[in-house]
Design a protein around this motif. Structure first.
Motif, short mmCIF file in Angstrom:
data_model
loop_
_atom_site.label_atom_id
_atom_site.label_comp_id
_atom_site.label_asym_id
_atom_site.label_seq_id
_atom_site.Cartn_x
_atom_site.Cartn_y
_atom_site.Cartn_z
N GLU C 100 20.98 -18.00 -12.41
CA GLU C 100 20.65 -17.16 -13.32
C GLU C 100 20.67 -15.77 -13.15
O GLU C 100 21.25 -15.01 -13.93
N LEU C 104 22.76 -12.96 -15.02
CA LEU C 104 21.93 -11.56 -15.61
C LEU C 104 22.82 -10.26 -14.90
O LEU C 104 22.94 -9.40 -15.47
N THR C 105 23.07 -10.42 -13.74
CA THR C 105 23.80 -9.40 -13.05
C THR C 105 25.07 -9.11 -13.74
O THR C 105 25.67 -7.99 -13.94
N LEU C 107 26.03 -9.55 -16.53
CA LEU C 107 25.66 -9.06 -17.87
C LEU C 107 25.77 -7.39 -17.76
O LEU C 107 26.14 -6.68 -18.82
N SER C 108 25.52 -7.03 -16.57
CA SER C 108 25.44 -5.46 -16.52
C SER C 108 26.73 -5.01 -16.07
O SER C 108 26.77 -3.76 -15.77
#
Lengths: 219, 219, 219, 219, 219, 219
Positions: C100, C104-105, C107-108
């Motif tokens: 997860e 999420l990382t 996505l940045s």
């Protein structure tokens, strides 16, 4: 001076503006709104990076501020739609962006749309736009021809690259309609259509058509 | 001067900057990266419109251009993330936006996130961002407290409005984690959490935390 | 004993744990939280099937039950995040899973993320996770290198296979950032990045970085 | 007889057709395409069920077969777009449906669109269409006024019910633009807009505007 | 005559109907519902276009109107599910379509489903259905074998083409379960499964199985 | 002993198991597969937390390991589908989970499904499942009745709470079909349907019906 639909070319290329002018000629109708294509002389030669888009947004806004009273609608003729949402907040007339309009129009022509981009680095920027629009489910994919400004001047090679990208979008990604991911290439629409057998959306034409309707309807 | 994580407040309010500075204090560690919070004096008093965001993007880029050599990372401390994607193209260091980071962090805390916005007209702008991020499925909703800059000065009433919005996001929209949709309100995080019983993400803290990790890891 | 971020390796391989330990070293800061990497000796040699994940979930929960008082956060260092949501219900401290956190990382960092999996049969399991996370729109695809535990011991061949998968994710699927779909391979991050020209997220580092921030902030 | 944009009212109500005719008047321009609104006398009095839609599809197709040579475009003026995809396969001219065109137009006006339906049982049918269009992420919701054909004759009460539905879509669902979910109600557009403060899309006008552009451009 | 599950073949081919009849034989159980496969003699020889689907919808509805009292359920045995939603509005018994049922069943067998279509032009029609069903996230892709009615008569070549399409869906698109995108090809299910190593869903069997359960449960 | 469809109740309540047994009685047909409902005595009294689900997954797997040779299919009769994907990897027979099957069945009955959960904290767990299934677009919402195990024993109050939740899902969220979010409540299906006017899916019945079809078809 009667009000007009302003088609704003945010790059400084008068050649591109005259291409736009020719492209929208069929939408000039007696009794219909005037359509004025303008060049933002202070713009970059081409909009190629997010920074270019950010700068263009301000230039487009400045133009709108200066010509508010003369405009029945604004069309932003750059495939990254710089300033689109800013103008929508400040203007009381229809504001259309050519990439948004092109995709919306494509959605009424074929199921899955493929986009032919100029530069690879534009693709994430475009994907953010399709995501913000909420239409990614309909996007078959996007392929860049990878030609810089000077390379674009070689029209024949550019068209050949676009046809190749279009065929790949059709065969490998299942595109059923193509969107030309740049302004000022209307003359390539018909040959691209013939080469791929797919309908092709020219974005500035798509946007000005939507503007024309909105102006006539008064909403 | 050693490199630092620059936390850029794109509005001209030094008060907001000092709030940011206090909020990120726990992330200053011996041996860890320095964290410098700066005010863009030329910015608007507050970023309230898309036009403000567009102008702030240029100011943020200008700051990055001027401080490139001193930065180990840039954090854009405005909930509309002005200039985020522009800086990502031009900088070789991590670039984080506080709204993006806040939402990503919220996704690791609760299933459906609710956002408390300041002004109603910011909501479509934020929704475009969640759409571009591709995370709308996790967004329970967004509610604005509808208070302008001067009204925000009344801290007690502002907190009460945020608690009310948080409770509505929890009860009517099913939010399981809340995101504070503005910079500079870290002191409200804890009371908002207590009032709603939901975990609350403070966006600048979330972004600087992500920057800290990236800087330490060297990627 | 002061509290620590516990990084739980749910397989029984002490070698993997020592890889994790080295990988998170840059996140150990004077004054910052201690980071302890532990091996669940009762775990399987590797987590390769859904059954392994299900068993690992219980082992992770048992560990959390036994070390609750000593933990400032838990990081589950297996790319299937076994026990993640269970611990989130029982623990009062941050609980992060490496898959997860890695996504999420990612996505940045880039728009479309590609995942390099070890075994083909892990792919549906991962896809269920991206679906549950609601981020499938950003997933360019996932490709497995198809090497079992013993084959992974051949480091050179493994890296070559990962580079090949990374290039395919970049060229065929349009990935703009890569996620390494397994724990314990941090040394491959840099060469993979160089081979593909894409940023690469190492999942345990990503998760511990998020844990570090949360612990420092006290939320 | 010169070719025309045929606006096909698939129900048998000549009153509705004359409403359509008046609604599209601003899109009749000297030198532009003729616009002919026709009633399918064999249609049902109103299209209220999926069965009505299925029957209307055949009637629309029969009309197209009979008038192919005279048409520069076809607009299907029923909010369930009967026959839309059939005609797209058989005709060489633009084919627009009013519900598809209305939603596409709304997407260029506000972020989240709300739809005012006539009957509750139409809502699942419309949702299938928004799903097929892939635009559900932008749909704030749909509310029916629940008035049958005879009840619609009471114009004042109908408008009041539409205004009420519009206000609920705005306040409870966050709609930023409204779509009128039926044909023949153009006179209500302006008062509905005033009552709700939201822009309102009249679907037949939206579709004919798109047809006009396509016809002029020859694609 | 006791009530039966009616399996409606909307094309006029009695050969197809007898294939359907054989395919559903295992679902005929003593004490269970009777299953009657019928041919709509007035239907087209094959359903190949949206126009065929639109016409078939009416034929299916007419059949339901005429046999309402004798039906415990209706199964529409054409992969475009003509008349599905119309019948759901008019009938008080379960109504299943074979494409919808096939996809729902596939979702319980593998993560990403691939569809083998007969004709390329059916693909957009199917994609509209998967979009309306809201399951596009699980759709790996769809590939057509591109064989017309007469070419289908060559069973060996047809099977070979289906196996080839199945392998491409598995290898290029990541399909983990296959759906046969047409009725009347149950004998190919097992060989296709063997050739691809993937589970294969035969749509008429899937739909009649769902109907059987619903009839037995009385809901 | 002939093979049977095993319906596994992973909690230790024999009362629930006998409810299941009664619920699936209509699916027992002469000549059809035997259906055996079993209680996992070692299970928790009720599955209420993610931890319970994780433990149940292992118990279900152990049961499958022990009864593999006797099973023609496995149905996991707990609304969190514990062990579902694990069994799918290890078993050569159909494996169905009741929540997955219930939702898939609901998708063939109404457009937007609403779920009635027992406890609020189950909702995020369910949402993760709908997300993993990729069907969130069809989910109208989920409402919990908030009654613990002992409170469930009061049948009348429980039914009243379910009817209230069902009406809210219908009126506030637009649900067109309801899913009962727990096992062992089949007797409430009919009264809930009558109270809400919406079709209601009982999950164990839905799953066993799908298993019955799969077993008969041999795939």
């Amino acid at each position: 001076m009667p009000k007009a639909i302003y088609v704003i070319n945010p790059n400084s290329s008068a050649t591109v503006t005259s291409e736009l002018d020719a492209a929208v000629a069929p939408l000039r109708l007696p009794g219909g709104p005037e359509i004025r294509c303008v060049t933002l002389a202070e713009g970059p030669p081409g909009v190629e990076s997010q920074g270019d888009v950010d700068r263009a947004a301000l230039a487009v806004q400045a133009f709108a501020n200066a010509h508010r009273g003369e405009a029945s609608a604004f069309v932003i003729a750059c495939f990254s739609d710089p300033g689109l949402h800013g103008l929508r907040e400040t203007e009381n007339v229809p504001v259309l962006g050519i990439s948004e309009s092109a995709v919306l129009t494509a959605l009424s022509i074929g199921h899955s749309f493929g986009v032919i981009a100029i530069l690879p680095r534009s693709i994430p920027r475009h994907l953010r736009n399709w995501g913000a629009m909420g239409v990614m489910q309909r996007c078959a994919g996007e392929i860049a021809i990878g030609r810089g400004v000077s390379a674009l001047a070689d029209r024949e090679a550019t068209l050949a690259a676009m046809c190749d990208a279009g065929r790949r979008l059709r065969d490998e990604r299942g595109a059923q309609v193509l969107v030309m991911g740049c302004a000022g290439m209307a003359p390539f629409r018909q040959p691209l259509q013939e080469a791929t057998g797919l309908p092709v959306v020219e974005p500035t034409q798509a946007a000005v058509a939507m503007a024309l309707g909105r102006v006539q309807l008064g909403w």
